[in-house]
Design an enzyme around this catalytic site. Structure first.
Site, PDB file in Angstrom:
ATOM      1  N   HIS A 250     -90.883  17.443 -15.140  1.00  0.00           N
ATOM      2  CA  HIS A 250     -89.686  16.884 -15.767  1.00  0.00           C
ATOM      3  C   HIS A 250     -90.069  15.529 -16.344  1.00  0.00           C
ATOM      4  O   HIS A 250     -91.178  15.038 -16.099  1.00  0.00           O
ATOM      5  CB  HIS A 250     -88.499  16.797 -14.794  1.00  0.00           C
ATOM      6  CG  HIS A 250     -88.701  15.924 -13.594  1.00  0.00           C
ATOM      7  ND1 HIS A 250     -89.711  16.119 -12.684  1.00  0.00           N
ATOM      8  CD2 HIS A 250     -88.004  14.837 -13.151  1.00  0.00           C
ATOM      9  CE1 HIS A 250     -89.627  15.212 -11.728  1.00  0.00           C
ATOM     10  NE2 HIS A 250     -88.611  14.412 -11.989  1.00  0.00           N
TER      11      HIS A 250
ATOM     12  N   HIS B 245     -88.971  12.373 -16.008  1.00  0.00           N
ATOM     13  CA  HIS B 245     -88.765  11.061 -15.385  1.00  0.00           C
ATOM     14  C   HIS B 245     -90.041  10.222 -15.487  1.00  0.00           C
ATOM     15  O   HIS B 245     -91.153  10.747 -15.610  1.00  0.00           O
ATOM     16  CB  HIS B 245     -88.326  11.224 -13.929  1.00  0.00           C
ATOM     17  CG  HIS B 245     -86.918  11.742 -13.790  1.00  0.00           C
ATOM     18  ND1 HIS B 245     -86.383  12.155 -12.599  1.00  0.00           N
ATOM     19  CD2 HIS B 245     -85.942  11.911 -14.715  1.00  0.00           C
ATOM     20  CE1 HIS B 245     -85.129  12.546 -12.790  1.00  0.00           C
ATOM     21  NE2 HIS B 245     -84.834  12.413 -14.065  1.00  0.00           N
TER      22      HIS B 245
ATOM     23  N   ASP C 270     -91.962   8.552 -13.649  1.00  0.00           N
ATOM     24  CA  ASP C 270     -93.097   8.628 -12.724  1.00  0.00           C
ATOM     25  C   ASP C 270     -93.854   9.951 -12.871  1.00  0.00           C
ATOM     26  O   ASP C 270     -94.787  10.216 -12.125  1.00  0.00           O
ATOM     27  CB  ASP C 270     -92.634   8.425 -11.272  1.00  0.00           C
ATOM     28  CG  ASP C 270     -91.533   9.374 -10.854  1.00  0.00           C
ATOM     29  OD1 ASP C 270     -90.671   9.691 -11.698  1.00  0.00           O
ATOM     30  OD2 ASP C 270     -91.529   9.815  -9.692  1.00  0.00           O
ATOM     31  N   HIS C 271     -93.479  10.776 -13.861  1.00  0.00           N
ATOM     32  CA  HIS C 271     -94.103  12.094 -14.008  1.00  0.00           C
ATOM     33  C   HIS C 271     -94.784  12.314 -15.366  1.00  0.00           C
ATOM     34  O   HIS C 271     -95.913  12.779 -15.425  1.00  0.00           O
ATOM     35  CB  HIS C 271     -93.044  13.205 -13.809  1.00  0.00           C
ATOM     36  CG  HIS C 271     -92.534  13.247 -12.410  1.00  0.00           C
ATOM     37  ND1 HIS C 271     -92.909  14.207 -11.516  1.00  0.00           N
ATOM     38  CD2 HIS C 271     -91.705  12.405 -11.745  1.00  0.00           C
ATOM     39  CE1 HIS C 271     -92.328  13.961 -10.340  1.00  0.00           C
ATOM     40  NE2 HIS C 271     -91.591  12.875 -10.466  1.00  0.00           N
TER      41      HIS C 271
HETATM   42 ZN   LIG Z   1     -90.727  11.784  -9.046  1.00  0.00          ZN
END
Ligand SMILES: [Zn+2]
Length: 303
Positions: A80, A82, A84-85
């Site tokens: 996904h 977000h 941090d990804h």
């Molecule tokens: Zn995460």
């Protein structure tokens, strides 16, 4: 009680072989939502896929490149979008010839008078090269990864099943160390329940969350994870059984003993539950459910 798993031995910037086909490099971005940091997975040998390159950290990019030196990264898969990804996907691609798979970042939902902000958001929106479809597989030598759509934490959340190890890279859909944040409008509790059932039905042997260690007792873990949400749902229904209430009325009672700084996040989670309860005909409110709505129980709803 959820049988959380939190112990993990690792070193930032260092790739560990965690299964015959899987290596993991943890990014140095620990925090209240990321636990010890983003776990980037490298699948295969020689010609590999990278799942969730992670946040924009030069050190982490170097670590992924060092871990795959002499190999070819053919695929970059995103669970996904977000922060941090996904953000390191394009810088990693620039150093390789990988193709990025995943789903587009959801459109920024503009409030009134926020069109400029929405336009800026549109320009910065993360887009993969290929919008993956549910059930689509990608493969390399000795590995096959299948996209398993798992909306709930995010509307564009995709998990990836590794056929050869009956394992699932479950992103933030299921985490061993903590429950998952479900924050409306992009987070959706009804979808979240359906995605939990979907994973449970597949009978995976191992779940590899982005944050924290793997889950190996999958069926009881997912069952407990689901029961935890259902217990919260029952608490909300019994709050409403005492009379109509806002989320603000309920939070101090539902989260008694929990650090007040977490109450704002808790309120969004309760809103996610209430949207689900309204949708399923067990609660009601005037207009679209929001943080200040008065909610009431639908009288024939069992608590
Ligand atoms: Zn995460």
């Amino acid at each position: 009680m959820i049988p959380f798993v939190r112990d993990m031995t690792f070193e930032y910037g260092h790739a560990d072989a965690v299964s015959p086909m899987i290596r993991r490099v943890v990014a140095n971005n620990p925090g209240p939502f990321t636990y010890l940091g983003t776990g980037t997975y490298i699948v295969g040998h020689g010609e590999v896929a990278v799942i969730d390159p992670g946040p924009l950290l030069d050190g982490h990019l170097d670590a992924i490149l060092a871990a795959t030196a002499g190999e070819r990264i053919s695929h970059i898969l995103i669970t996904h979008t977000h922060l941090d990804h996904a953000p390191l996907a394009h810088p990693l691609q620039a150093r390789t010839d990988a193709v990025i798979y995943g789903l587009d970042e959801p459109r920024h939902q503009a409030d009134e008078g926020e069109e400029d902000h929405a336009a800026a958001g549109e320009a910065a929106r993360f887009r993969p090269d290929i919008e993956i479809s549910d059930g689509q597989t990608v493969s390399g030598p000795g590995w096959t990864l299948e996209a398993v759509f798992t909306p709930g934490h995010a509307s564009n959340h995709v998990a990836y099943a590794l056929a050869e190890e009956n394992a699932l890279f479950c992103g933030d859909h299921i985490m061993g160390w903590s429950t998952t944040v479900i924050s409306p409008p992009d987070g959706d509790m009804s979808q979240y329940y359906a995605s939990l059932d979907r994973v449970q039905a597949r009978g995976f042997e191992t779940l590899w969350p982005t944050h924290g260690p793997p889950i190996t007792e999958v069926a009881p873990f997912v069952e407990a994870y689901r029961n935890h949400r259902l217990a919260r749902e029952r608490q909300i229904l019994s709050e409403l059984a005492q009379g109509r209430a806002t989320i603000g009325d309920m939070i101090p009672r539902l989260y008694r003993g929990v650090d007040k700084r977490l109450h704002a996040a808790a309120a969004r989670s309760v809103l996610a539950h209430l949207i689900h309860l309204v949708r399923s005909g067990r609660a009601d409110c005037d207009g679209a459910p929001n943080l200040t709505s008065y909610f009431k129980l639908i009288s024939n709803s069992a608590v």
